[in-house]
Design a protein around this motif. Structure first.
Motif, PDB file in Angstrom:
ATOM      1  N   ASP A 100       0.838  -1.200   0.000  1.00  0.00           N
ATOM      2  CA  ASP A 100       0.000   0.000   0.000  1.00  0.00           C
ATOM      3  C   ASP A 100       0.876   1.255   0.000  1.00  0.00           C
ATOM      4  OD1 ASP A 100      -2.117   1.760   0.123  1.00  0.00           O
ATOM      5  OD2 ASP A 100      -2.871   1.058   2.060  1.00  0.00           O
ATOM      6  N   LEU A 101       1.920   1.254   0.800  1.00  0.00           N
ATOM      7  CA  LEU A 101       2.841   2.397   0.813  1.00  0.00           C
ATOM      8  C   LEU A 101       3.462   2.597  -0.565  1.00  0.00           C
ATOM      9  CD1 LEU A 101       4.544   1.697   4.239  1.00  0.00           C
ATOM     10  CD2 LEU A 101       3.378   3.838   3.634  1.00  0.00           C
ATOM     11  N   LYS A 102       3.841   1.512  -1.215  1.00  0.00           N
ATOM     12  CA  LYS A 102       4.479   1.596  -2.534  1.00  0.00           C
ATOM     13  C   LYS A 102       3.556   2.272  -3.543  1.00  0.00           C
ATOM     14  CE  LYS A 102       6.995  -1.056  -5.956  1.00  0.00           C
ATOM     15  NZ  LYS A 102       7.526  -2.350  -6.364  1.00  0.00           N
ATOM     16  N   THR A 103       2.245   1.976  -3.492  1.00  0.00           N
ATOM     17  CA  THR A 103       1.304   2.615  -4.428  1.00  0.00           C
ATOM     18  C   THR A 103       1.226   4.122  -4.207  1.00  0.00           C
ATOM     19  OG1 THR A 103      -0.679   2.350  -3.045  1.00  0.00           O
ATOM     20  CG2 THR A 103      -0.134   0.526  -4.553  1.00  0.00           C
ATOM     21  N   LYS A 104       1.629   4.567  -3.025  1.00  0.00           N
ATOM     22  CA  LYS A 104       1.605   5.995  -2.686  1.00  0.00           C
ATOM     23  C   LYS A 104       2.984   6.634  -2.843  1.00  0.00           C
ATOM     24  CE  LYS A 104      -2.221   5.391   0.577  1.00  0.00           C
ATOM     25  NZ  LYS A 104      -2.720   4.189  -0.032  1.00  0.00           N
ATOM     26  N   GLY A 105       3.940   5.877  -3.380  1.00  0.00           N
ATOM     27  CA  GLY A 105       5.289   6.402  -3.563  1.00  0.00           C
ATOM     28  C   GLY A 105       6.111   6.400  -2.289  1.00  0.00           C
ATOM     29  N   LEU A 106       5.713   5.598  -1.322  1.00  0.00           N
ATOM     30  CA  LEU A 106       6.396   5.534  -0.033  1.00  0.00           C
ATOM     31  C   LEU A 106       6.913   4.119   0.217  1.00  0.00           C
ATOM     32  CD1 LEU A 106       3.724   7.557   2.000  1.00  0.00           C
ATOM     33  CD2 LEU A 106       5.856   8.427   1.037  1.00  0.00           C
ATOM     34  N   SER A 107       7.576   3.941   1.357  1.00  0.00           N
ATOM     35  CA  SER A 107       8.072   2.614   1.720  1.00  0.00           C
ATOM     36  C   SER A 107       7.992   2.441   3.231  1.00  0.00           C
ATOM     37  CB  SER A 107       9.519   2.444   1.251  1.00  0.00           C
ATOM     38  OG  SER A 107      10.382   3.199   2.080  1.00  0.00           O
ATOM     39  N   LEU A 108       8.353   1.270   3.705  1.00  0.00           N
ATOM     40  CA  LEU A 108       8.367   1.025   5.147  1.00  0.00           C
ATOM     41  C   LEU A 108       9.360   1.938   5.858  1.00  0.00           C
ATOM     42  CD1 LEU A 108       8.059  -2.876   5.286  1.00  0.00           C
ATOM     43  CD2 LEU A 108       6.319  -1.188   5.902  1.00  0.00           C
ATOM     44  N   ALA A 109      10.336   2.465   5.139  1.00  0.00           N
ATOM     45  CA  ALA A 109      11.289   3.407   5.729  1.00  0.00           C
ATOM     46  C   ALA A 109      10.613   4.724   6.120  1.00  0.00           C
ATOM     47  CB  ALA A 109      12.443   3.672   4.763  1.00  0.00           C
ATOM     48  N   ASP A 110       9.412   4.976   5.610  1.00  0.00           N
ATOM     49  CA  ASP A 110       8.663   6.185   5.953  1.00  0.00           C
ATOM     50  C   ASP A 110       7.773   5.989   7.180  1.00  0.00           C
ATOM     51  OD1 ASP A 110       9.476   7.938   3.720  1.00  0.00           O
ATOM     52  OD2 ASP A 110       8.508   6.383   2.510  1.00  0.00           O
ATOM     53  N   VAL A 111       7.669   4.764   7.674  1.00  0.00           N
ATOM     54  CA  VAL A 111       6.819   4.480   8.833  1.00  0.00           C
ATOM     55  C   VAL A 111       7.526   4.968  10.088  1.00  0.00           C
ATOM     56  CG1 VAL A 111       5.719   2.664  10.203  1.00  0.00           C
ATOM     57  CG2 VAL A 111       5.708   2.523   7.705  1.00  0.00           C
ATOM     58  N   THR A 112       6.795   5.735  10.884  1.00  0.00           N
ATOM     59  CA  THR A 112       7.365   6.295  12.108  1.00  0.00           C
ATOM     60  C   THR A 112       6.786   5.673  13.368  1.00  0.00           C
ATOM     61  OG1 THR A 112       5.731   8.085  12.094  1.00  0.00           O
ATOM     62  CG2 THR A 112       7.883   8.527  11.052  1.00  0.00           C
ATOM     63  N   TYR A 113       5.553   5.149  13.277  1.00  0.00           N
ATOM     64  CA  TYR A 113       4.888   4.641  14.474  1.00  0.00           C
ATOM     65  C   TYR A 113       3.973   3.476  14.127  1.00  0.00           C
ATOM     66  CZ  TYR A 113       2.320   4.490  18.849  1.00  0.00           C
ATOM     67  OH  TYR A 113       1.774   4.072  20.029  1.00  0.00           O
ATOM     68  N   LEU A 114       3.963   2.479  14.990  1.00  0.00           N
ATOM     69  CA  LEU A 114       3.042   1.345  14.863  1.00  0.00           C
ATOM     70  C   LEU A 114       2.316   1.156  16.193  1.00  0.00           C
ATOM     71  CD1 LEU A 114       5.417  -1.255  13.160  1.00  0.00           C
ATOM     72  CD2 LEU A 114       3.559  -0.004  12.054  1.00  0.00           C
ATOM     73  N   ARG A 115       1.021   0.957  16.115  1.00  0.00           N
ATOM     74  CA  ARG A 115       0.232   0.564  17.287  1.00  0.00           C
ATOM     75  C   ARG A 115      -0.305  -0.824  16.966  1.00  0.00           C
ATOM     76  NH1 ARG A 115      -2.838   4.564  17.587  1.00  0.00           N
ATOM     77  NH2 ARG A 115      -1.628   5.683  19.125  1.00  0.00           N
TER      78      ARG A 115
END
Length: 183
Positions: A100-115
């Motif tokens: 899903d992040l890839k479709t938005k031009g992002l990656s897991l490296a852009d994730v800052t927080y997980l709940r």
């Protein structure tokens, strides 16, 4: 008895004071990094997660609702056959998040927080399988390929919306407005 209680109280007060002092001392060292123009992760180098993350005003946030695991086998007779154990479910969720992040031009490296919500696993003594979650996390974060260590909360819950779901994950990503976002 009074002497023992006095000793326990003294030791507790000293311990709390020491921890508070260390916390304030390390927080003071981070002050300059709070004014950075990039996302900054704070915390112990020995920890798999960050204790905090600073996201500058020049970044946008993308929030993901609680995401549940993908179905592996609709004809499975058990939770593990249908959706997998906690680790397999978490891997499925993180793989979907990555896509899903890839479709938005992002990656897991852009994730800052997980709940993360972990429900009891009937095959683990009806207790949440935290280690299964930690093992799945370690495949995606704090790795050579993705050195990001998110800030994270992991919460044990009584149940999730389906009795087959052993884990649900919410995520937050931060990205620069200019180059990474696709409109």
């Amino acid at each position: 008895m009074k002497k023992n209680m006095k000793s326990v109280i003294t030791t507790s007060v000293l311990g709390i004071s020491l921890i508070t002092g260390i916390s304030f001392a390390s927080a003071g060292n981070d002050k300059n990094e709070l004014n950075s123009d990039k996302v900054t992760f704070f915390g112990s180098t020995s920890s798999a997660i960050s204790s905090s993350v600073a996201v500058p005003q020049s970044y946008n946030r993308l929030l993901f609702s609680g995401t549940v695991p993908p179905l592996l086998n609709k004809d499975g007779k058990t939770t593990h056959e249908r959706y997998g154990n906690t680790e397999r479910q978490a891997i499925g969720i993180l793989e979907n998040l990555k896509a899903d992040l890839k479709t938005k031009g992002l990656s897991l490296a852009d994730v800052t927080y997980l709940r993360v919500y972990v429900a009891p696993d009937p095959y683990k003594g009806d207790k949440p399988d935290y280690q299964g979650w930690f093992d799945a996390y370690a495949l995606f974060f704090n790795t050579k390929k993705n050195p990001v260590k998110t800030a994270r909360s992991t919460v044990g819950v009584q149940s999730l919306v389906s009795p087959d779901y052993l884990i649900e994950i919410e995520a937050e990503a931060a990205y620069k407005n200019s180059s990474k976002s696709k409109k």
